[in-house]
Design a protein around this motif. Structure first.
Motif, PDB file in Angstrom:
ATOM      1  N   PRO A  17      -0.969   7.887  -6.531  1.00 59.80           N
ATOM      2  CA  PRO A  17       0.341   7.506  -7.068  1.00 59.80           C
ATOM      3  C   PRO A  17       1.272   7.012  -5.969  1.00 59.80           C
ATOM      4  O   PRO A  17       1.146   7.424  -4.814  1.00 59.80           O
ATOM      5  CB  PRO A  17       0.883   8.794  -7.697  1.00 59.80           C
ATOM      6  CG  PRO A  17      -0.019   9.884  -7.309  1.00 59.80           C
ATOM      7  CD  PRO A  17      -1.269   9.311  -6.725  1.00 59.80           C
ATOM      8  N   ILE A  18       2.192   6.129  -6.326  1.00 61.92           N
ATOM      9  CA  ILE A  18       3.169   5.600  -5.368  1.00 61.92           C
ATOM     10  C   ILE A  18       4.292   6.622  -5.219  1.00 61.92           C
ATOM     11  O   ILE A  18       4.923   7.006  -6.208  1.00 61.92           O
ATOM     12  CB  ILE A  18       3.709   4.241  -5.843  1.00 61.92           C
ATOM     13  CG1 ILE A  18       2.569   3.217  -5.831  1.00 61.92           C
ATOM     14  CG2 ILE A  18       4.876   3.781  -4.967  1.00 61.92           C
ATOM     15  CD1 ILE A  18       2.935   1.886  -6.427  1.00 61.92           C
ATOM     16  N   LYS A  19       4.519   7.066  -3.993  1.00 65.53           N
ATOM     17  CA  LYS A  19       5.520   8.109  -3.736  1.00 65.53           C
ATOM     18  C   LYS A  19       6.905   7.651  -4.196  1.00 65.53           C
ATOM     19  O   LYS A  19       7.357   6.567  -3.830  1.00 65.53           O
ATOM     20  CB  LYS A  19       5.518   8.428  -2.240  1.00 65.53           C
ATOM     21  CG  LYS A  19       6.440   9.566  -1.837  1.00 65.53           C
ATOM     22  CD  LYS A  19       6.227   9.899  -0.363  1.00 65.53           C
ATOM     23  CE  LYS A  19       7.359  10.705   0.217  1.00 65.53           C
ATOM     24  NZ  LYS A  19       7.731  11.888  -0.572  1.00 65.53           N
ATOM     25  N   ASP A  20       7.540   8.499  -4.999  1.00 67.72           N
ATOM     26  CA  ASP A  20       8.893   8.247  -5.513  1.00 67.72           C
ATOM     27  C   ASP A  20       9.016   6.919  -6.270  1.00 67.72           C
ATOM     28  O   ASP A  20      10.133   6.418  -6.455  1.00 67.72           O
ATOM     29  CB  ASP A  20       9.930   8.269  -4.379  1.00 67.72           C
ATOM     30  CG  ASP A  20       9.957   9.605  -3.645  1.00 67.72           C
ATOM     31  OD1 ASP A  20       9.719  10.630  -4.309  1.00 67.72           O
ATOM     32  OD2 ASP A  20      10.205   9.615  -2.429  1.00 67.72           O
ATOM     33  N   ASN A  21       7.868   6.338  -6.696  1.00 65.15           N
ATOM     34  CA  ASN A  21       7.888   5.044  -7.382  1.00 65.15           C
ATOM     35  C   ASN A  21       8.724   4.014  -6.624  1.00 65.15           C
ATOM     36  O   ASN A  21       9.502   3.267  -7.197  1.00 65.15           O
ATOM     37  CB  ASN A  21       8.382   5.189  -8.823  1.00 65.15           C
ATOM     38  CG  ASN A  21       7.255   5.619  -9.747  1.00 65.15           C
ATOM     39  OD1 ASN A  21       6.106   5.230  -9.553  1.00 65.15           O
ATOM     40  ND2 ASN A  21       7.566   6.432 -10.726  1.00 65.15           N
ATOM     41  N   ASP A  22       8.528   3.994  -5.315  1.00 65.37           N
ATOM     42  CA  ASP A  22       9.292   3.101  -4.448  1.00 65.37           C
ATOM     43  C   ASP A  22       8.334   2.613  -3.366  1.00 65.37           C
ATOM     44  O   ASP A  22       7.804   3.421  -2.597  1.00 65.37           O
ATOM     45  CB  ASP A  22      10.466   3.870  -3.838  1.00 65.37           C
ATOM     46  CG  ASP A  22      11.498   2.945  -3.203  1.00 65.37           C
ATOM     47  OD1 ASP A  22      11.099   1.997  -2.510  1.00 65.37           O
ATOM     48  OD2 ASP A  22      12.700   3.201  -3.395  1.00 65.37           O
ATOM     49  N   PHE A  23       8.111   1.317  -3.309  1.00 67.82           N
ATOM     50  CA  PHE A  23       7.068   0.769  -2.450  1.00 67.82           C
ATOM     51  C   PHE A  23       7.609  -0.397  -1.639  1.00 67.82           C
ATOM     52  O   PHE A  23       8.344  -1.222  -2.169  1.00 67.82           O
ATOM     53  CB  PHE A  23       5.893   0.294  -3.315  1.00 67.82           C
ATOM     54  CG  PHE A  23       4.720  -0.161  -2.504  1.00 67.82           C
ATOM     55  CD1 PHE A  23       3.828   0.760  -1.989  1.00 67.82           C
ATOM     56  CD2 PHE A  23       4.522  -1.499  -2.236  1.00 67.82           C
ATOM     57  CE1 PHE A  23       2.754   0.352  -1.218  1.00 67.82           C
ATOM     58  CE2 PHE A  23       3.464  -1.921  -1.469  1.00 67.82           C
ATOM     59  CZ  PHE A  23       2.572  -0.985  -0.952  1.00 67.82           C
ATOM     60  N   THR A  24       7.265  -0.452  -0.347  1.00 62.81           N
ATOM     61  CA  THR A  24       7.722  -1.545   0.515  1.00 62.81           C
ATOM     62  C   THR A  24       6.542  -2.382   0.988  1.00 62.81           C
ATOM     63  O   THR A  24       5.564  -1.829   1.513  1.00 62.81           O
ATOM     64  CB  THR A  24       8.486  -0.993   1.742  1.00 62.81           C
ATOM     65  OG1 THR A  24       9.600  -0.229   1.281  1.00 62.81           O
ATOM     66  CG2 THR A  24       8.978  -2.131   2.625  1.00 62.81           C
ATOM     67  N   LEU A  25       6.636  -3.691   0.793  1.00 64.45           N
ATOM     68  CA  LEU A  25       5.673  -4.634   1.361  1.00 64.45           C
ATOM     69  C   LEU A  25       6.183  -4.975   2.757  1.00 64.45           C
ATOM     70  O   LEU A  25       7.111  -5.773   2.916  1.00 64.45           O
ATOM     71  CB  LEU A  25       5.573  -5.888   0.496  1.00 64.45           C
ATOM     72  CG  LEU A  25       4.765  -5.726  -0.790  1.00 64.45           C
ATOM     73  CD1 LEU A  25       5.050  -6.875  -1.746  1.00 64.45           C
ATOM     74  CD2 LEU A  25       3.280  -5.662  -0.492  1.00 64.45           C
ATOM     75  N   THR A  26       5.596  -4.337   3.766  1.00 67.45           N
ATOM     76  CA  THR A  26       6.134  -4.442   5.127  1.00 67.45           C
ATOM     77  C   THR A  26       5.807  -5.772   5.780  1.00 67.45           C
ATOM     78  O   THR A  26       6.421  -6.143   6.773  1.00 67.45           O
ATOM     79  CB  THR A  26       5.596  -3.299   6.000  1.00 67.45           C
ATOM     80  OG1 THR A  26       4.172  -3.300   5.911  1.00 67.45           O
ATOM     81  CG2 THR A  26       6.137  -1.963   5.533  1.00 67.45           C
ATOM     82  N   GLY A  27       4.830  -6.511   5.231  1.00 65.84           N
ATOM     83  CA  GLY A  27       4.425  -7.778   5.842  1.00 65.84           C
ATOM     84  C   GLY A  27       5.340  -8.949   5.534  1.00 65.84           C
ATOM     85  O   GLY A  27       5.107 -10.047   6.018  1.00 65.84           O
ATOM     86  N   GLY A  28       6.356  -8.705   4.688  1.00 66.84           N
ATOM     87  CA  GLY A  28       7.279  -9.787   4.367  1.00 66.84           C
ATOM     88  C   GLY A  28       6.710 -10.771   3.361  1.00 66.84           C
ATOM     89  O   GLY A  28       5.723 -10.486   2.679  1.00 66.84           O
ATOM     90  N   VAL A  29       7.336 -11.931   3.282  1.00 68.38           N
ATOM     91  CA  VAL A  29       6.953 -12.938   2.285  1.00 68.38           C
ATOM     92  C   VAL A  29       5.482 -13.323   2.477  1.00 68.38           C
ATOM     93  O   VAL A  29       5.028 -13.556   3.596  1.00 68.38           O
ATOM     94  CB  VAL A  29       7.868 -14.176   2.402  1.00 68.38           C
ATOM     95  CG1 VAL A  29       7.395 -15.284   1.478  1.00 68.38           C
ATOM     96  CG2 VAL A  29       9.306 -13.783   2.081  1.00 68.38           C
ATOM     97  N   GLY A  30       4.754 -13.341   1.373  1.00 71.66           N
ATOM     98  CA  GLY A  30       3.333 -13.665   1.413  1.00 71.66           C
ATOM     99  C   GLY A  30       2.442 -12.445   1.436  1.00 71.66           C
ATOM    100  O   GLY A  30       1.250 -12.530   1.131  1.00 71.66           O
ATOM    101  N   ASP A  31       2.996 -11.280   1.803  1.00 75.66           N
ATOM    102  CA  ASP A  31       2.223 -10.039   1.795  1.00 75.66           C
ATOM    103  C   ASP A  31       1.872  -9.696   0.348  1.00 75.66           C
ATOM    104  O   ASP A  31       2.628  -9.991  -0.577  1.00 75.66           O
ATOM    105  CB  ASP A  31       3.066  -8.909   2.406  1.00 75.66           C
ATOM    106  CG  ASP A  31       2.233  -7.685   2.782  1.00 75.66           C
ATOM    107  OD1 ASP A  31       0.988  -7.753   2.695  1.00 75.66           O
ATOM    108  OD2 ASP A  31       2.834  -6.663   3.170  1.00 75.66           O
ATOM    109  N   SER A  32       0.699  -9.095   0.156  1.00 79.74           N
ATOM    110  CA  SER A  32       0.320  -8.740  -1.211  1.00 79.74           C
ATOM    111  C   SER A  32      -0.415  -7.413  -1.230  1.00 79.74           C
ATOM    112  O   SER A  32      -0.918  -6.940  -0.202  1.00 79.74           O
ATOM    113  CB  SER A  32      -0.542  -9.832  -1.847  1.00 79.74           C
ATOM    114  OG  SER A  32      -1.777  -9.917  -1.178  1.00 79.74           O
TER     115      SER A  32
END
Length: 93
Positions: A17-32
């Motif tokens: 599960p995603i912790k606290d339903n809060d997720f960061t794409l750290t790679g910036g634009v284009g990250d998937s």
């Protein structure tokens, strides 16, 4: 057998599960990232509807692949049999 009534939908990443339903794409634009879901009680063969609240921040495919399109944050909504779960997706600049 009767259809199982889903009580809860859990959005998952890397099998958990995603912790606290809060997720960061750290790679910036284009990250998937490929997301998935689990249901309580557990079900198989269910399909989910995936939706981005702002496609200028991220887009999501029908199978849960999220791709960052801009910096900021937006809400991901996953719906299975009418039961919704939401997650904040943040994209770093």
């Amino acid at each position: 057998s009767a259809d199982v009534e889903i009580a809860e939908v859990i959005i998952t990443a890397f099998g958990g599960p995603i912790k606290d339903n809060d997720f960061t794409l750290t790679g910036g634009v284009g990250d998937s990232i490929q997301l998935s879901f689990k249901t309580i009680p557990e079900t198989t063969g269910k399909t989910a509807e995936w939706k981005s609240s702002d496609e200028n921040v991220f887009m999501v495919t029908s199978d849960g692949k999220v791709t960052a399109t801009g910096v900021g944050y937006a809400t991901l909504t996953v719906t299975v049999d009418g039961v919704e779960s939401k997650c904040i997706v943040r994209v770093r600049g």
